[in-house]
Write a protein that holds these residues in place. Sequence first.
Motif, PDB file in Angstrom:
ATOM      1  N   LEU A  94       9.597   2.585   1.652  1.00  0.00           N
ATOM      2  CA  LEU A  94      10.058   3.692   0.849  1.00  0.00           C
ATOM      3  C   LEU A  94       9.448   4.921   1.151  1.00  0.00           C
ATOM      4  CD1 LEU A  94      12.600   4.786  -0.870  1.00  0.00           C
ATOM      5  CD2 LEU A  94      11.204   4.197  -2.880  1.00  0.00           C
ATOM      6  N   ALA A  95      10.052   5.951   1.418  1.00  0.00           N
ATOM      7  CA  ALA A  95       9.316   7.136   1.693  1.00  0.00           C
ATOM      8  C   ALA A  95      10.269   8.470   1.104  1.00  0.00           C
ATOM      9  CB  ALA A  95       9.151   7.792   3.346  1.00  0.00           C
ATOM     10  N   CYS A  96       9.479   9.567   0.574  1.00  0.00           N
ATOM     11  CA  CYS A  96      10.173  10.619   0.112  1.00  0.00           C
ATOM     12  C   CYS A  96       9.449  11.990   0.337  1.00  0.00           C
ATOM     13  CB  CYS A  96      10.506  10.545  -1.210  1.00  0.00           C
ATOM     14  SG  CYS A  96       9.194  10.481  -2.459  1.00  0.00           S
ATOM     15  N   SER A  97      10.103  12.982   0.285  1.00  0.00           N
ATOM     16  CA  SER A  97       9.261  14.516   0.559  1.00  0.00           C
ATOM     17  C   SER A  97      10.016  15.424  -0.356  1.00  0.00           C
ATOM     18  CB  SER A  97       9.010  14.785   2.080  1.00  0.00           C
ATOM     19  OG  SER A  97      10.314  14.764   2.767  1.00  0.00           O
ATOM     20  N   LEU A  98       9.244  16.283  -0.274  1.00  0.00           N
ATOM     21  CA  LEU A  98       9.780  17.648  -1.095  1.00  0.00           C
ATOM     22  C   LEU A  98       9.243  18.941   0.001  1.00  0.00           C
ATOM     23  CD1 LEU A  98      11.530  19.202  -3.087  1.00  0.00           C
ATOM     24  CD2 LEU A  98       9.569  19.050  -4.529  1.00  0.00           C
ATOM     25  N   SER A  99       9.905  19.786   0.274  1.00  0.00           N
ATOM     26  CA  SER A  99       9.232  20.851   1.120  1.00  0.00           C
ATOM     27  C   SER A  99       9.885  22.049   0.423  1.00  0.00           C
ATOM     28  CB  SER A  99      10.018  21.014   2.807  1.00  0.00           C
ATOM     29  OG  SER A  99       9.570  19.952   3.080  1.00  0.00           O
ATOM     30  N   LEU A 100       8.942  22.915   0.236  1.00  0.00           N
ATOM     31  CA  LEU A 100       9.349  24.428  -0.506  1.00  0.00           C
ATOM     32  C   LEU A 100       8.583  25.510   0.222  1.00  0.00           C
ATOM     33  CD1 LEU A 100       9.802  23.080  -4.235  1.00  0.00           C
ATOM     34  CD2 LEU A 100      11.241  23.944  -2.863  1.00  0.00           C
ATOM     35  N   PRO A 101       8.902  26.510  -0.441  1.00  0.00           N
ATOM     36  CA  PRO A 101       7.988  27.782   0.389  1.00  0.00           C
ATOM     37  C   PRO A 101       6.447  27.505   0.066  1.00  0.00           C
ATOM     38  CG  PRO A 101      10.066  28.785  -0.455  1.00  0.00           C
ATOM     39  CD  PRO A 101       9.916  27.309  -0.732  1.00  0.00           C
ATOM     40  N   ALA A 102       5.544  28.092   1.059  1.00  0.00           N
ATOM     41  CA  ALA A 102       4.206  27.571   0.767  1.00  0.00           C
ATOM     42  C   ALA A 102       3.454  28.631  -0.429  1.00  0.00           C
ATOM     43  CB  ALA A 102       3.418  27.947   2.092  1.00  0.00           C
ATOM     44  N   GLY A 103       4.393  29.452  -0.764  1.00  0.00           N
ATOM     45  CA  GLY A 103       3.931  30.423  -2.038  1.00  0.00           C
ATOM     46  C   GLY A 103       3.513  29.605  -3.290  1.00  0.00           C
ATOM     47  N   PRO A 133       0.828  -1.297  -0.001  1.00  0.00           N
ATOM     48  CA  PRO A 133      -0.080   0.083  -0.029  1.00  0.00           C
ATOM     49  C   PRO A 133       0.723   1.129   0.172  1.00  0.00           C
ATOM     50  CG  PRO A 133       0.334  -0.857   2.280  1.00  0.00           C
ATOM     51  CD  PRO A 133       0.759  -1.823   1.428  1.00  0.00           C
ATOM     52  N   SER A 134       0.184   2.340  -0.283  1.00  0.00           N
ATOM     53  CA  SER A 134       0.920   3.781  -0.178  1.00  0.00           C
ATOM     54  C   SER A 134       0.095   4.871   0.149  1.00  0.00           C
ATOM     55  CB  SER A 134       1.719   3.928  -1.578  1.00  0.00           C
ATOM     56  OG  SER A 134       0.403   4.175  -2.469  1.00  0.00           O
ATOM     57  N   VAL A 135       0.678   5.861   0.608  1.00  0.00           N
ATOM     58  CA  VAL A 135       0.017   7.109   1.084  1.00  0.00           C
ATOM     59  C   VAL A 135       0.614   8.357   0.668  1.00  0.00           C
ATOM     60  CG1 VAL A 135       1.243   7.211   3.154  1.00  0.00           C
ATOM     61  CG2 VAL A 135      -0.994   8.063   3.021  1.00  0.00           C
ATOM     62  N   GLY A 136      -0.040   9.592   0.284  1.00  0.00           N
ATOM     63  CA  GLY A 136       0.535  10.636   0.003  1.00  0.00           C
ATOM     64  C   GLY A 136      -0.022  11.671   0.869  1.00  0.00           C
ATOM     65  N   LEU A 137       0.825  12.657   1.314  1.00  0.00           N
ATOM     66  CA  LEU A 137       0.292  13.411   2.424  1.00  0.00           C
ATOM     67  C   LEU A 137       0.970  15.171   1.907  1.00  0.00           C
ATOM     68  CD1 LEU A 137       1.619  11.720   5.582  1.00  0.00           C
ATOM     69  CD2 LEU A 137      -0.674  11.790   4.886  1.00  0.00           C
ATOM     70  N   VAL A 138       0.323  15.730   2.326  1.00  0.00           N
ATOM     71  CA  VAL A 138       0.385  17.166   2.223  1.00  0.00           C
ATOM     72  C   VAL A 138       0.595  18.002   3.638  1.00  0.00           C
ATOM     73  CG1 VAL A 138      -2.144  17.994   1.828  1.00  0.00           C
ATOM     74  CG2 VAL A 138      -0.253  19.627   1.377  1.00  0.00           C
ATOM     75  N   CYS A 139       1.659  18.500   3.895  1.00  0.00           N
ATOM     76  CA  CYS A 139       1.882  19.110   5.494  1.00  0.00           C
ATOM     77  C   CYS A 139       2.469  20.526   5.287  1.00  0.00           C
ATOM     78  CB  CYS A 139       2.963  18.060   6.082  1.00  0.00           C
ATOM     79  SG  CYS A 139       2.816  16.348   6.050  1.00  0.00           S
ATOM     80  N   ILE A 158       5.173  17.761   0.310  1.00  0.00           N
ATOM     81  CA  ILE A 158       4.505  16.637  -0.185  1.00  0.00           C
ATOM     82  C   ILE A 158       5.323  15.382   0.063  1.00  0.00           C
ATOM     83  CG2 ILE A 158       3.463  15.487  -2.333  1.00  0.00           C
ATOM     84  CD1 ILE A 158       2.075  18.045  -1.464  1.00  0.00           C
ATOM     85  N   THR A 159       4.778  14.453   0.580  1.00  0.00           N
ATOM     86  CA  THR A 159       5.379  13.264   1.128  1.00  0.00           C
ATOM     87  C   THR A 159       4.577  12.050   0.328  1.00  0.00           C
ATOM     88  OG1 THR A 159       6.063  14.290   3.246  1.00  0.00           O
ATOM     89  CG2 THR A 159       6.005  11.639   3.216  1.00  0.00           C
ATOM     90  N   PHE A 160       5.319  11.083  -0.159  1.00  0.00           N
ATOM     91  CA  PHE A 160       4.935   9.778  -0.528  1.00  0.00           C
ATOM     92  C   PHE A 160       5.493   8.644   0.058  1.00  0.00           C
ATOM     93  CE2 PHE A 160       4.353  12.678  -4.261  1.00  0.00           C
ATOM     94  CZ  PHE A 160       2.935  12.488  -4.533  1.00  0.00           C
ATOM     95  N   ARG A 161       4.812   7.673   0.605  1.00  0.00           N
ATOM     96  CA  ARG A 161       5.421   6.501   1.157  1.00  0.00           C
ATOM     97  C   ARG A 161       4.449   5.540   0.744  1.00  0.00           C
ATOM     98  NH1 ARG A 161       4.854   9.320   7.323  1.00  0.00           N
ATOM     99  NH2 ARG A 161       5.756  11.270   6.871  1.00  0.00           N
ATOM    100  N   GLY A 162       5.400   4.071   0.703  1.00  0.00           N
ATOM    101  CA  GLY A 162       4.729   2.924   0.146  1.00  0.00           C
ATOM    102  C   GLY A 162       5.732   1.768   0.235  1.00  0.00           C
ATOM    103  N   LEU A 163       5.149   0.524   0.325  1.00  0.00           N
ATOM    104  CA  LEU A 163       5.844  -0.518   0.271  1.00  0.00           C
ATOM    105  C   LEU A 163       6.216  -1.233  -1.185  1.00  0.00           C
ATOM    106  CD1 LEU A 163       6.714  -2.781   2.454  1.00  0.00           C
ATOM    107  CD2 LEU A 163       4.499  -4.170   1.914  1.00  0.00           C
ATOM    108  N   TYR A 164       7.494  -1.431  -1.294  1.00  0.00           N
ATOM    109  CA  TYR A 164       8.055  -2.031  -2.558  1.00  0.00           C
ATOM    110  C   TYR A 164       8.582  -3.324  -2.142  1.00  0.00           C
ATOM    111  CZ  TYR A 164       7.574   2.461  -4.735  1.00  0.00           C
ATOM    112  OH  TYR A 164       7.117   3.621  -5.286  1.00  0.00           O
ATOM    113  N   GLY A 165       7.874  -4.561  -2.482  1.00  0.00           N
ATOM    114  CA  GLY A 165       8.350  -5.612  -1.905  1.00  0.00           C
ATOM    115  C   GLY A 165       8.381  -5.830  -0.516  1.00  0.00           C
ATOM    116  N   ASP A 166       9.632  -6.051   0.128  1.00  0.00           N
ATOM    117  CA  ASP A 166       9.437  -5.851   1.579  1.00  0.00           C
ATOM    118  C   ASP A 166      10.420  -4.621   2.103  1.00  0.00           C
ATOM    119  OD1 ASP A 166      12.135  -6.363   1.026  1.00  0.00           O
ATOM    120  OD2 ASP A 166      12.498  -8.070   2.540  1.00  0.00           O
ATOM    121  N   ALA A 167      10.472  -3.497   1.260  1.00  0.00           N
ATOM    122  CA  ALA A 167      10.920  -2.202   1.522  1.00  0.00           C
ATOM    123  C   ALA A 167      10.097  -1.181   1.578  1.00  0.00           C
ATOM    124  CB  ALA A 167      12.192  -2.044   0.461  1.00  0.00           C
TER     125      ALA A 167
END
Length: 214
Positions: free
Chosen positions: A179-188, A154-160, A168-177
């Motif tokens: 994996l998560a990643c995110s990108l933060s930038l000015p709210a403008g 499964p996976s999930v996407g979040l806005v924080c 923006i963060t994306f997280r999910g399962l790949y096989g048994d791993a």
Amino acid sequence: MPTVLRALLLSALLTLIPVAIGVVVSDETAPPPARKPAAYTGTPLSEFDSTKAVVRRAPFCELVPAEAVKAALGTEASAAGYDNGEQTEAIAGGCVAHEYGCRASATEGATPGLAEAWVFAPPVTADWAQRLVAAAGRTPGCAPLPGTPAYGAPSVGLVCTNGDQRSITFRGLYGDAWLACSLSLPAGLPQDQLVDRAGRWCVAVAQAAAVPVG
């Protein structure tokens, strides 16, 4: 016309014909002008089939293209990686990491931004992944990102939102791993643009961390 003059004109004509032919042949066989390489754009998350990727629970930061980092942050950036068992400021309180990860921040004087990615060192089961998805949805200051494409299963996407920064963060399962990643930038920055850039960044991360095919 005198015989000598006629001979000289004929000799000059015979000399010019091969030269003209050589010029024509040369023009026809000349290589085409070199094309400039296309600018890096990455792959949108909507065009990435995460069901076909299996991620390694191992270091991967050096495999992420520098162009992907620059495209995500919109500027030159400095990146640093950390390994399982290391103490790192990338984790709150400088705790020991149980993951492999990397952080890339915009260079001094540029627009502030942060691109991150990490994969859990221990294997993650499908049941555990479902609990991680549920827990992510309860993160303070964050909300589920509706309509986001899958980033693992499964996976999930979040806005924080945190002050004047939005991530923006994306997280999910790949096989048994996991994996998560995110990108933060000015709210403008408009959210749709941030989502697109984060998606391309996270695809680059998944491709770098994936098990090579063949």
